[in-house]
Motif scaffolding. Structure first.
Motif, PDB file in Angstrom:
ATOM      1  N   ALA A 161      -5.231-104.080  31.416  1.00  0.00           N
ATOM      2  CA  ALA A 161      -5.299-104.901  30.010  1.00  0.00           C
ATOM      3  C   ALA A 161      -5.019-106.141  30.208  1.00  0.00           C
ATOM      4  CB  ALA A 161      -4.009-104.018  29.081  1.00  0.00           C
ATOM      5  N   THR A 162      -4.057-106.559  31.274  1.00  0.00           N
ATOM      6  CA  THR A 162      -3.962-108.105  31.509  1.00  0.00           C
ATOM      7  C   THR A 162      -5.139-108.804  32.011  1.00  0.00           C
ATOM      8  OG1 THR A 162      -1.625-107.860  31.849  1.00  0.00           O
ATOM      9  CG2 THR A 162      -2.512-109.854  32.881  1.00  0.00           C
ATOM     10  N   GLY A 163      -5.819-108.124  33.239  1.00  0.00           N
ATOM     11  CA  GLY A 163      -7.033-108.606  33.667  1.00  0.00           C
ATOM     12  C   GLY A 163      -8.098-109.105  32.498  1.00  0.00           C
ATOM     13  N   LEU A 164      -8.290-107.964  31.460  1.00  0.00           N
ATOM     14  CA  LEU A 164      -9.359-107.918  30.457  1.00  0.00           C
ATOM     15  C   LEU A 164      -8.820-109.162  29.326  1.00  0.00           C
ATOM     16  CD1 LEU A 164      -9.865-104.318  29.738  1.00  0.00           C
ATOM     17  CD2 LEU A 164     -11.520-105.816  30.962  1.00  0.00           C
ATOM     18  N   LEU A 165      -7.480-109.238  29.240  1.00  0.00           N
ATOM     19  CA  LEU A 165      -7.208-110.174  28.278  1.00  0.00           C
ATOM     20  C   LEU A 165      -7.396-111.808  28.848  1.00  0.00           C
ATOM     21  CD1 LEU A 165      -5.240-111.330  26.059  1.00  0.00           C
ATOM     22  CD2 LEU A 165      -3.409-111.438  27.462  1.00  0.00           C
ATOM     23  N   VAL A 166      -7.205-111.998  29.990  1.00  0.00           N
ATOM     24  CA  VAL A 166      -7.492-113.229  30.741  1.00  0.00           C
ATOM     25  C   VAL A 166      -8.843-113.322  30.873  1.00  0.00           C
ATOM     26  CG1 VAL A 166      -7.463-114.647  32.842  1.00  0.00           C
ATOM     27  CG2 VAL A 166      -5.385-113.131  32.198  1.00  0.00           C
ATOM     28  N   ALA A 167      -9.859-112.449  31.152  1.00  0.00           N
ATOM     29  CA  ALA A 167     -11.076-112.673  31.236  1.00  0.00           C
ATOM     30  C   ALA A 167     -11.728-112.940  29.857  1.00  0.00           C
ATOM     31  CB  ALA A 167     -11.850-111.206  31.692  1.00  0.00           C
ATOM     32  N   ALA A 168     -11.280-112.136  28.687  1.00  0.00           N
ATOM     33  CA  ALA A 168     -11.714-112.323  27.345  1.00  0.00           C
ATOM     34  C   ALA A 168     -11.328-113.885  26.986  1.00  0.00           C
ATOM     35  CB  ALA A 168     -11.088-111.524  26.394  1.00  0.00           C
ATOM     36  N   SER A 169     -10.193-114.366  27.146  1.00  0.00           N
ATOM     37  CA  SER A 169      -9.540-115.506  26.753  1.00  0.00           C
ATOM     38  C   SER A 169     -10.534-116.880  27.451  1.00  0.00           C
ATOM     39  CB  SER A 169      -8.143-115.798  27.042  1.00  0.00           C
ATOM     40  OG  SER A 169      -7.902-115.835  28.485  1.00  0.00           O
ATOM     41  N   ASP A 170     -10.714-116.387  28.605  1.00  0.00           N
ATOM     42  CA  ASP A 170     -11.599-117.670  29.122  1.00  0.00           C
ATOM     43  C   ASP A 170     -13.011-117.660  28.717  1.00  0.00           C
ATOM     44  OD1 ASP A 170     -12.286-119.457  31.415  1.00  0.00           O
ATOM     45  OD2 ASP A 170     -12.974-117.705  32.480  1.00  0.00           O
ATOM     46  N   VAL A 171     -13.532-116.524  28.418  1.00  0.00           N
ATOM     47  CA  VAL A 171     -14.846-116.300  27.617  1.00  0.00           C
ATOM     48  C   VAL A 171     -14.769-117.038  26.479  1.00  0.00           C
ATOM     49  CG1 VAL A 171     -16.837-115.126  27.040  1.00  0.00           C
ATOM     50  CG2 VAL A 171     -15.696-114.546  29.375  1.00  0.00           C
ATOM     51  N   ALA A 172     -13.792-116.629  25.799  1.00  0.00           N
ATOM     52  CA  ALA A 172     -13.618-116.970  24.292  1.00  0.00           C
ATOM     53  C   ALA A 172     -13.380-118.762  24.375  1.00  0.00           C
ATOM     54  CB  ALA A 172     -12.567-116.364  23.693  1.00  0.00           C
ATOM     55  N   PHE A 173     -12.558-119.106  25.280  1.00  0.00           N
ATOM     56  CA  PHE A 173     -12.537-120.433  25.283  1.00  0.00           C
ATOM     57  C   PHE A 173     -13.576-121.489  25.624  1.00  0.00           C
ATOM     58  CE2 PHE A 173     -11.480-124.188  28.419  1.00  0.00           C
ATOM     59  CZ  PHE A 173     -10.807-124.807  27.691  1.00  0.00           C
TER      60      PHE A 173
END
Length: 223
Positions: free
Chosen positions: A169-181
Motif C-alpha cells: 500500500a505504501t509503494g502504491l501511495l508513493v507511486a500514485a502521489s508521484d504520478v499525480a504530482f
C-alpha cells in the motif's frame, strides 16, 4: 519459515544506533519541510514542491535538511544490511533504501529550477542542475517504491501478511502521489501539487520509521 539470525535484544549497540537513524530521518525531513513551508515568505505549501525551499532566502536550511536526512537514511540502510543476513530482500532491501538516502544527499547541493511561482519573479527556464535535480528526484521515488515491494515479498514469505500489504500500500501511495504530482503540475499549472507531494513524503516516512522500529524490536523483528 526463516528464523532470526540475531534477535533484536542481542543486537550490537552500533547496529541499533544505525537502525534508529531510520526513525529520526523521516521525522526530521517531515518536520523541517512542514515548518519551512508554513513560515517562508511568498511560499505556498499547497502548490509548490518541498525542493523549492532550497531556493531563496534561507534555502540553505532545506539543502542541509536533505543532506542530513540522506546521511541518516544511508546509515539506516547499513544497519538494516547488518541485521538482515539471509532471505528475500536481505540484499536488495538495504541497497534500495541506501540509494534512496543517496538521492537526498545529491539533491542537497544540486538545486532545482524555480517553478510554480516560487521564488516570485524568478525564471523557470530549465538548467542542467535543475535537470539533474529532477533526475535524482525521480530515482528517489523509484528506489523507495521498489524497496516497499521487495520488503513486502519478504514479509509475505515470512507469513506476515499485514505488514506485507502495508508495504504494498505504501509503494502504491508513493507511486500514485508521484504520478499525480507530475500530472497536476503539467496539466493544471500548479493546483495542489505541494499537498500531493507531501502526502507521499509523510506516508513513506511513516513506513520507514515503522520499519526501523520493527527491526529494533525483538517482538516484531523481520530479520
Amino acid at each position: 519459515m526463516e528464523t532470526s539470525v540475531q534477535s533484536a535484544g542481542s543486537q550490537p549497540v552500533a547496529t541499533r544506533l544505525l537502525l534508529a537513524c531510520g526513525v529520526i530521518a523521516p521525522l526530521l525531513n517531515s518536520v523541517v519541510i512542514l515548518i519551512l513551508g508554513a513560515i517562508r515568505s511568498g511560499y505556498n505549501a499547497w502548490v509548490v514542491p518541498d525542493s523549492n525551499l532550497e531556493l531563496g532566502e534561507g534555502g540553505w536550511i532545506q539543502s542541509t535538511n536533505y543532506i542530513v536526512t540522506g546521511a541518516l537514511l544511508l546509515a539506516f540502510a547499513i544497519g538494516m544490511r547488518l541485521l538482515l543476513r539471509t532471505g528475500r530482500g536481505s540484499t536488495w532491501g538495504p541497497i534500495l533504501l541506501g540509494i534512496y538516502g543517496l538521492t537526498f544527499i545529491v539533491t542537497g547541493p544540486i538545486l532545482p529550477d524555480p517553478s510554480l511561482g516560487y521564488p516570485p519573479g524568478a525564471s523557470s527556464a530549465l538548467t542542467i542542475h535543475g535537470a539533474i535535480h529532477i533526475l535524482f528526484g525521480q530515482l528517489q521515488f523509484i528506489s523507495l517504491i521498489a524497496a516497499c515491494f521487495v520488503l513486502a515479498r519478504r514479509d509475505a514469505a515470512l507469513e506476515r501478511r499485514g505488514w506485507s500489504w502495508y508495504s504494498v500500500a505504501t509503494g502504491l501511495l508513493v507511486a500514485a502521489s508521484d504520478v499525480a504530482f507530475v500530472l497536476t503540475a503539467k496539466l493544471l499549472d500548479g493546483g495542489p501539487t505541494g499537498l500531493i507531494e507531501r502526502i507521499g513524503i509523510i506516508g513513506s516516512g511513516i513506513w520507514i520509521a515503522l520499519l526501523a522500529i520493527r527491526l529494533m524490536s525483538k517482538q516484531s523483528s523481520i530479520a
